[in-house]
Scaffold this active site. Structure first.
Site, mmCIF file in Angstrom:
data_model
loop_
_atom_site.group_PDB
_atom_site.id
_atom_site.type_symbol
_atom_site.label_atom_id
_atom_site.label_comp_id
_atom_site.label_asym_id
_atom_site.label_seq_id
_atom_site.Cartn_x
_atom_site.Cartn_y
_atom_site.Cartn_z
ATOM 1 N N ASP A 33 -6.576 1.114 1.084
ATOM 2 C CA ASP A 33 -6.615 1.140 2.544
ATOM 3 C C ASP A 33 -8.017 0.727 2.998
ATOM 4 O O ASP A 33 -8.840 0.288 2.198
ATOM 5 C CB ASP A 33 -6.218 2.514 3.073
ATOM 6 C CG ASP A 33 -7.256 3.584 2.770
ATOM 7 O OD1 ASP A 33 -8.206 3.328 1.995
ATOM 8 O OD2 ASP A 33 -7.130 4.694 3.318
ATOM 9 N N LYS A 47 0.833 -1.199 0.000
ATOM 10 C CA LYS A 47 0.000 0.000 0.000
ATOM 11 C C LYS A 47 0.875 1.260 0.000
ATOM 12 O O LYS A 47 0.636 2.180 -0.792
ATOM 13 C CB LYS A 47 -0.922 0.011 1.224
ATOM 14 C CG LYS A 47 -1.871 1.200 1.261
ATOM 15 C CD LYS A 47 -2.663 1.247 2.559
ATOM 16 C CE LYS A 47 -1.812 1.735 3.703
ATOM 17 N NZ LYS A 47 -2.588 1.948 4.952
#
Length: 214
Positions: A142, A124
Site C-alpha cells: 500500500d 493488494k
C-alpha cells in the site's frame, strides 16, 4: 535518492521489528476469510478505524456470502454509509458475494487469480487475504509500504509491483510471513509521510533516508 540496503542490513531491520512485535496482526477486524475480504475491500481510500466502526454490527449479522446476499445492497449500505465510496463498494461486495456462492461454494478461494477476479478485489487486497487468512508470505504493498520501502532503501521500486517483487527478493525468508505487517505499521506510526518520527525509529541507524529528522 536513498542507497539500497545490503542484505545484512535488511536482515537486521526485520530482526529488530520482530523483537519488538513478534506476531503483528491486521488492524482490520474480521471473523473469517470472507469477512476479511469484505473488510479489505471496504478499506480502499478509508481508514481501518473507520471500516472497523462500520463493520462492527455488520459482522455480527453477516459472516457468509449467502448472508450478505440475504441482507442485500440496501441493507449493506445502511451499515457502511459512513465509509467513502460506500455505494460502489456495496455493489462490489454484493457482486463478489454472489460469485463466491455460485462459483466457489460460498468459500473464499486461496488463489490470487481467483481472488482478483472478484469485483472490487485487486492484487493488494488479494495479497492481504492470502497473507492474513491463509498464511501465505504474500506482500501487499500500500502507500505506507511503498513509502517505507523506497525511503529506507529496503526494497526500492518505481511502482507497487516493483516494490512487491523487491520485498520478495530481498527480505530473508524467515521474515516474509510478517513483513507486510511490520512495514505497514512502521509506515503508519513511525515513518509517516510528512514528518517521519526518526528519533523513535528502531532502524534509524540503518536507514539511508537523507532527510532524517534527528
Amino acid at each position: 535518492m536513498p542507497t539500497p540496503l545490503a542484505y545484512e542490513e535488511i536482515k537486521e531491520c526485520f530482526r529488530r521489528w520482530q523483537e519488538a512485535d513478534p506476531a503483528p496482526k491486521s488492524e482490520l477486524n474480521y471473523v473469517n476469510p470472507y469477512t476479511l475480504v469484505v473488510a479489505v475491500a471496504l478499506s480502499a481510500q478509508a481508514t481501518d478505524a473507520g471500516v472497523n466502526k462500520a463493520t462492527r454490527a455488520l459482522f455480527e449479522e453477516v459472516q457468509t456470502p449467502q448472508a450478505m446476499l440475504e441482507l442485500g445492497e440496501a441493507g449493506l449500505i445502511e451499515h457502511i454509509k459512513t465509509i467513502g465510496l460506500f455505494r460502489n463498494k456495496a455493489k462490489n461486495v454484493i457482486a463478489l458475494s454472489r460469485i463466491l456462492v455460485e462459483e466457489h461454494d460460498g468459500e473464499v478461494p486461496a488463489s490470487r487469480a481467483a481472488l482478483v477476479a472478484l469485483p472490487g478485489v485487486g492484487r493488494k487486497t488479494a495479497n492481504v487475504v492470502l497473507n492474513v487468512a491463509f498464511g501465505f508470505p504474500a506482500q501487499a504493498v500500500d502507500t505506507h509500504i511503498f513509502r517505507v520501502s523506497n525511503r529506507t532503501g529496503l526494497a526500492m521500486g518505481k511502482d507497487v509491483l516493483a516494490v512487491e517483487r523487491a520485498i520478495e527478493d530481498r527480505v530473508p525468508v524467515q521474515y516474509q510471513q510478517h513483513a507486510h505487517h511490520w512495514l505497514i505499521l512502521h509506515g503508519r506510526y513511525i515513518c509517516v509521510a510528512r514528518k517521519p518520527r526518526c528519533p523513535d525509529c528502531l532502524i534509524r541507524d540503518i536507514c539511508t533516508f537523507e532527510e532524517k529528522i534527528l
